[in-house]
Design a protein around this motif. Structure first.
Motif, short mmCIF file in Angstrom:
data_model
loop_
_atom_site.label_atom_id
_atom_site.label_comp_id
_atom_site.label_asym_id
_atom_site.label_seq_id
_atom_site.Cartn_x
_atom_site.Cartn_y
_atom_site.Cartn_z
N GLN A 81 0.83 -1.20 0.00
CA GLN A 81 0.00 0.00 0.00
C GLN A 81 0.87 1.26 0.00
N LYS A 82 1.85 1.30 0.87
CA LYS A 82 2.71 2.48 0.97
C LYS A 82 3.52 2.68 -0.32
N ALA A 83 4.07 1.60 -0.86
CA ALA A 83 4.85 1.70 -2.10
C ALA A 83 3.95 2.16 -3.25
N GLY A 84 2.77 1.58 -3.35
CA GLY A 84 1.83 1.97 -4.41
C GLY A 84 1.37 3.40 -4.28
N ASP A 85 1.03 3.82 -3.07
CA ASP A 85 0.60 5.20 -2.86
C ASP A 85 1.70 6.19 -3.25
N MET A 100 -3.32 1.11 -9.88
CA MET A 100 -2.57 -0.14 -10.00
C MET A 100 -3.21 -1.21 -9.13
N ILE A 101 -2.99 -2.45 -9.53
CA ILE A 101 -3.28 -3.56 -8.64
C ILE A 101 -1.93 -4.18 -8.30
N ILE A 102 -1.72 -4.41 -7.02
CA ILE A 102 -0.43 -4.89 -6.53
C ILE A 102 -0.66 -6.07 -5.60
N LEU A 103 0.18 -7.10 -5.74
CA LEU A 103 0.12 -8.29 -4.90
C LEU A 103 1.55 -8.68 -4.55
N ASP A 104 1.80 -8.95 -3.27
CA ASP A 104 3.16 -9.39 -2.92
C ASP A 104 3.21 -10.89 -2.72
N ALA A 105 4.41 -11.40 -2.49
CA ALA A 105 4.64 -12.84 -2.37
C ALA A 105 4.03 -13.42 -1.10
N PHE A 109 -2.22 -7.30 -0.70
CA PHE A 109 -2.58 -6.62 -1.94
C PHE A 109 -2.97 -5.17 -1.67
N ALA A 110 -2.93 -4.37 -2.73
CA ALA A 110 -3.34 -2.96 -2.65
C ALA A 110 -3.84 -2.53 -4.02
N PHE A 111 -4.72 -1.53 -3.99
CA PHE A 111 -5.28 -0.95 -5.22
C PHE A 111 -5.12 0.57 -5.18
#
Length: 145
Positions: A81-85, A100-105, A109-111
């Motif tokens: 979330q912080k990286a995406g923001d 963006m849609i982001i998912l980590d290992a 997740f974050a949108f």
């Protein structure tokens, strides 16, 4: 019509990302958007994140948006979330919009987005689909009509 993106984490810990777009209306001849540019509109690395982006393609290219999320996650230790923001803010600072849609290992997740909305959804670990549309809207269980 518009961008379709997906990120996934499989049972073996592999991350994948894909992004497809119909392109920008009235685009200049020869324009290439961010979707096919690895590191701009799409990126996946099993050690960090999978990212799919949509929006002002040129601004996502200029900021290497998807790869930038990976870098912030990996090198600064920021969560998804912080990286995406932070990346969306950087895009907004140069007058770009999108999300963006982001998912980590680890399955986090974050949108992040700076647009009014972005259709998005996920399927949880129990197979339950959840969706949202507007920027301030939380994911909710999808109910077919």
């Amino acid at each position: 019509y518009g961008t379709v993106g997906a990120v996934a984490l499989d049972k073996d810990g592999n991350l994948a990302a894909g992004t497809s777009t119909g392109g920008m209306t009235n685009k200049r001849y020869g324009r290439i958007g961010d979707s096919p540019v690895i590191g701009a509109g799409t990126y996946a690395n099993n050690k960090s994140v999978a990212v799919s982006a949509t929006g002002s393609g040129e601004m996502f290219i200029r900021t290497s948006a998807a790869y930038n999320v990976h870098s912030r996650y990996t090198h600064l230790g920021e969560n998804v979330q912080k990286a995406g923001d932070a990346v969306i803010k950087e895009i907004g600072d140069i007058k770009g919009t999108g999300g963006m849609i982001i998912l980590d290992a680890k399955g986090n997740f974050a949108f992040p987005m700076n647009s009014a909305g972005m259709h998005r959804g996920m399927i949880d670990s129990k197979g339950v689909p959840m969706t949202a549309m507007f920027g301030d809207e939380q994911l909710r269980h999808f109910k077919a009509k």
